[in-house]
Design a protein around this motif. Structure first.
Motif, PDB file in Angstrom:
ATOM      1  N   ALA A   2       0.861  -1.194   0.000  1.00 15.21           N
ATOM      2  CA  ALA A   2       0.000   0.000   0.000  1.00 15.21           C
ATOM      3  C   ALA A   2       0.891   1.235   0.000  1.00 15.21           C
ATOM      4  CB  ALA A   2      -0.904  -0.004   1.229  1.00 15.21           C
ATOM      5  N   TRP A   3       0.616   2.186  -0.855  1.00 18.65           N
ATOM      6  CA  TRP A   3       1.474   3.379  -0.923  1.00 18.65           C
ATOM      7  C   TRP A   3       0.667   4.672  -0.976  1.00 18.65           C
ATOM      8  CZ3 TRP A   3       0.959   6.397  -5.349  1.00 18.65           C
ATOM      9  CH2 TRP A   3       0.233   5.809  -6.380  1.00 18.65           C
ATOM     10  N   PHE A   4      -0.385   4.658  -1.779  1.00 22.20           N
ATOM     11  CA  PHE A   4      -1.112   5.908  -2.030  1.00 22.20           C
ATOM     12  C   PHE A   4      -1.734   6.456  -0.745  1.00 22.20           C
ATOM     13  CE2 PHE A   4      -5.143   7.893  -3.795  1.00 22.20           C
ATOM     14  CZ  PHE A   4      -4.509   9.010  -4.300  1.00 22.20           C
ATOM     15  N   GLU A   5      -2.347   5.561   0.017  1.00 18.86           N
ATOM     16  CA  GLU A   5      -3.017   6.006   1.244  1.00 18.86           C
ATOM     17  C   GLU A   5      -2.020   6.437   2.313  1.00 18.86           C
ATOM     18  OE1 GLU A   5      -4.186   2.388   0.515  1.00 18.86           O
ATOM     19  OE2 GLU A   5      -6.356   2.623   0.373  1.00 18.86           O
ATOM     20  N   LYS A   6      -0.724   6.162   2.047  1.00 17.63           N
ATOM     21  CA  LYS A   6       0.286   6.581   3.021  1.00 17.63           C
ATOM     22  C   LYS A   6       0.887   7.944   2.691  1.00 17.63           C
ATOM     23  CE  LYS A   6       1.644   2.000   4.430  1.00 17.63           C
ATOM     24  NZ  LYS A   6       2.623   0.944   4.229  1.00 17.63           N
ATOM     25  N   SER A   7       0.411   8.584   1.617  1.00 19.16           N
ATOM     26  CA  SER A   7       0.912   9.922   1.298  1.00 19.16           C
ATOM     27  C   SER A   7       0.680  10.805   2.524  1.00 19.16           C
ATOM     28  CB  SER A   7       0.152  10.526   0.117  1.00 19.16           C
ATOM     29  OG  SER A   7       0.076   9.599  -0.927  1.00 19.16           O
ATOM     30  N   PRO A   8       1.601  11.758   2.782  1.00 15.78           N
ATOM     31  CA  PRO A   8       1.547  12.515   4.040  1.00 15.78           C
ATOM     32  C   PRO A   8       0.221  13.230   4.293  1.00 15.78           C
ATOM     33  CG  PRO A   8       3.521  13.085   2.789  1.00 15.78           C
ATOM     34  CD  PRO A   8       2.746  12.130   1.942  1.00 15.78           C
ATOM     35  N   LEU A   9      -0.436  13.702   3.223  1.00 15.09           N
ATOM     36  CA  LEU A   9      -1.678  14.444   3.457  1.00 15.09           C
ATOM     37  C   LEU A   9      -2.907  13.677   2.957  1.00 15.09           C
ATOM     38  CD1 LEU A   9      -0.596  18.127   2.627  1.00 15.09           C
ATOM     39  CD2 LEU A   9      -0.810  17.044   4.862  1.00 15.09           C
ATOM     40  N   PHE A  10      -2.765  12.368   2.767  1.00 10.88           N
ATOM     41  CA  PHE A  10      -3.900  11.587   2.267  1.00 10.88           C
ATOM     42  C   PHE A  10      -5.080  11.723   3.234  1.00 10.88           C
ATOM     43  CE2 PHE A  10      -6.571   7.889   1.886  1.00 10.88           C
ATOM     44  CZ  PHE A  10      -6.829   7.922   0.527  1.00 10.88           C
ATOM     45  N   GLY A  11      -6.260  11.926   2.675  1.00 13.97           N
ATOM     46  CA  GLY A  11      -7.464  12.012   3.515  1.00 13.97           C
ATOM     47  C   GLY A  11      -7.697  13.402   4.085  1.00 13.97           C
ATOM     48  N   LYS A  12      -6.785  14.334   3.796  1.00 14.43           N
ATOM     49  CA  LYS A  12      -6.956  15.697   4.318  1.00 14.43           C
ATOM     50  C   LYS A  12      -7.572  16.588   3.237  1.00 14.43           C
ATOM     51  CE  LYS A  12      -4.755  14.444   7.967  1.00 14.43           C
ATOM     52  NZ  LYS A  12      -5.557  13.995   9.092  1.00 14.43           N
ATOM     53  N   LYS A  13      -8.422  17.485   3.680  1.00 16.46           N
ATOM     54  CA  LYS A  13      -9.078  18.374   2.723  1.00 16.46           C
ATOM     55  C   LYS A  13      -8.660  19.811   3.034  1.00 16.46           C
ATOM     56  CE  LYS A  13     -13.455  18.932   0.479  1.00 16.46           C
ATOM     57  NZ  LYS A  13     -14.783  18.458   0.287  1.00 16.46           N
ATOM     58  N   ILE A  14      -8.085  20.449   2.033  1.00 18.81           N
ATOM     59  CA  ILE A  14      -7.482  21.763   2.257  1.00 18.81           C
ATOM     60  C   ILE A  14      -8.075  22.809   1.324  1.00 18.81           C
ATOM     61  CG2 ILE A  14      -5.290  23.052   2.189  1.00 18.81           C
ATOM     62  CD1 ILE A  14      -3.912  20.451   2.995  1.00 18.81           C
TER      63      ILE A  14
END
Ligand code: SAH
Length: 507
Positions: free
Chosen positions: A246-258
């Protein structure tokens, strides 16, 4: 691109929804298209790439508001195709993988209209990949099949579960509604109830969500988690590799809405950076440029420009608008020869480079005051500052106190803008955004005014600021300040956002 001589339709795959996953040819066609007939799924990111004046036709909707039937879509394509028009039929994933692209192409061919197929990246492969699940892996499986999870319309095309159960790996598209039947049928036909299965919702996008379980237990898990289309279901042993891959969901800001609040022309770089870090970005400019200097202003200031020994730019916008006016007045960079030209901040200096000017000096800190020590060593001189009309007066005042003759050129004027934010007010009220970026004091003011007007608690939209001046204004205006960039640039701001919101330990 040269327009074709005969009527032609380009069937273009847009990929599974991630903006990076379209082909070079596909994007070229989207950008040159005169007409784009698009499906909702996977195409949203690309419609903004269409040229001005391109006719956009939503194949998901008729003028009457109901969903277009396939016959209606075929007819629209046929009617709109013309020799001098680039007509793009934009579809999610690959046009020929459960995309009905073949049917559209046949309909057109029967009526003498050619099509060109521009393959896309199908969700069947990319969505598992973004969840860390390879569809094949040496030593684990030797085949995989992409299967529709839709109930068959005719018995002769009904899914042959007995045959499927013999294959190593299966990827189901459109399988959310029938997930229980799919799992039950596979077990009934000999697949072990313990076979690993993953369901990936909205894969390749910032909203990607992955559930992993076994054939026996997935239906309950999926219904508990309210899985909705679009989702891909992968069945088979390679699902286990997700633990390591798994890599994509580990991006530092994954799941954050800015929320990015910079002006439209400047937002791109920051948004791109945040998206690369995995965040979902919503661009809502909070200020807009309402007036710009013109060639006439350059002519009016001509003598002042000639006489000045120093020219200071305080922002990229200032640089761009000054030089555009200069060029329009019939002058180029040579008109500024002999002067020292200074930039506050590397982005400002970078904009100068585009006009062939290398900054003589860029202070280490990027606030206006940071230029003062430089001028302390200089004999009283004529200094010109090109900047926004409402910029702070510290720099000109202090320079004047030192004995310099300061003249200000108002390169542009900004005003608060709230229409974009207004569109997102419900989401702000729900606390959907993790934070908003603040890149200037005037943006801080605009945001604070908006929150007051809408009676929104500042806690609902915390902010990160680009530097001390902006932070101070944010505090004065009662905004909830989560942090301030250590380096006052887009990279510095992104780094602080990662430090503030980012996951220290990937799951
Ligand atoms: N032509 C498309 C498939 C169209 S059928 C392709 O090649 O990808 C629509 C189905 O595609 C959805 O029901 C879902 O199963 C799958 N799909 C498309 N985009 C997806 C995404 N981003 N995440 C998960 N599934 C997706």
């Amino acid at each position: 691109m040269e327009k074709q001589k005969k009527a032609k339709v380009y069937l273009v795959g847009a990929g599974p929804g991630n903006k990076g996953l379209i082909t070079v040819r596909g994007l070229e066609l989207v950008r040159t298209a005169d007409i784009i007939v698009y499906d909702r799924l996977g195409t949203a990111e690309f419609l903004s790439e269409a040229k001005d004046g391109c006719e956009l036709i939503d194949a998901g909707k008729t003028p009457g508001g109901h969903k277009m039937t396939q016959d209606e879509i075929n007819e629209v394509l046929y009617k709109k195709a013309a020799p001098d028009k680039i007509l793009v039929r934009l579809k999610g994933g690959d046009p020929l993988v459960f995309g009905r692209g073949g049917e559209e192409s046949l309909y057109l061919a029967e009526r003498g209209v050619e099509s060109e197929i521009v393959s896309g990246i199908t969700s069947a492969i990319a969505v598992p990949a973004f969840a860390g699940i390879p569809v094949t892996h040496r030593g684990i499986n030797t085949s995989f099949a992409a299967v529709t999870g839709h109930e068959a319309e005719k018995p002769e095309t009904a899914t042959d579960y007995a045959a499927l159960a013999k294959l190593d790996s299966l990827v189901f598209l459109m399988g959310v509604k029938n997930l229980s039947e799919i799992c039950e049928n596979l077990i009934a036909n000999g697949k072990s109830p313990d076979t690993p299965i993953a369901v990936i919702e909205r894969g390749t996008t910032p909203q990607q969500r992955t559930l992993v379980s076994t054939l026996a237990e997935m239906p309950a898990l999926a219904s508990k988690n309210d899985v909705r289309p679009p989702a891909i279901t992968v069945v088979g042993e390679t699902v286990r590799l997700r633990k390591s891959l798994a890599w994509f969901e580990k991006s530092p800001l994954f799941g954050k809405k800015i929320l990015v609040t910079r002006m439209r022309n400047q937002a791109g770089k920051l948004s791109k950076k945040l998206m690369e870090l995995g965040a979902e970005v919503c661009e809502c400019p909070l200020i807009k440029i309402v007036s710009k200097m013109s060639a006439l202003d350059i002519l009016k200031e001509k003598n002042a420009i000639i006489e000045a020994s120093f020219l200071i730019f305080t922002s990229s916008n200032g640089v761009e608008l000054f030089f555009e006016a200069l060029l329009e007045a019939g002058f180029d960079g040579r008109f500024l020869s002999g002067k020292q030209i200074l930039a506050i901040g590397p982005a400002t200096a970078e904009s100068m480079r585009k006009y062939g000017i290398i900054a003589d000096y860029v202070p280490d800190s990027y606030v206006a005051e940071s230029l003062l020590p430089y001028f302390e060593k200089i004999k009283p001189a004529k200094v010109l500052i090109a900047r926004a009309e409402q910029a702070r007066n510290v720099l000109p005042e202090k320079l004047a106190e030192m004995g310099h003759q300061v003249r200000i050129i108002n390169a542009y004027k900004t005003e608060p803008e709230s229409s974009y934010l207004k569109e997102n007010v419900a989401e702000i009220r729900d606390g959907a955004f993790d934070l908003a970026t603040l890149t200037s004091s005037s943006i801080a003011d605009s945001l604070a005014d908006f929150l007051e007007r809408e009676h929104l608690d500042p806690d609902l939209l915390p902010v990160i600021s680009i530097g001390p001046i902006t932070s101070e204004r944010a505090r004065q205006r009662g905004l909830k300040l989560l942090g301030e960039a250590n380096v006052f640039t887009v990279d510095g701001l992104s780094e602080m956002i990662v430090q503030t919101l980012g996951r220290s330990e990937p799951e």
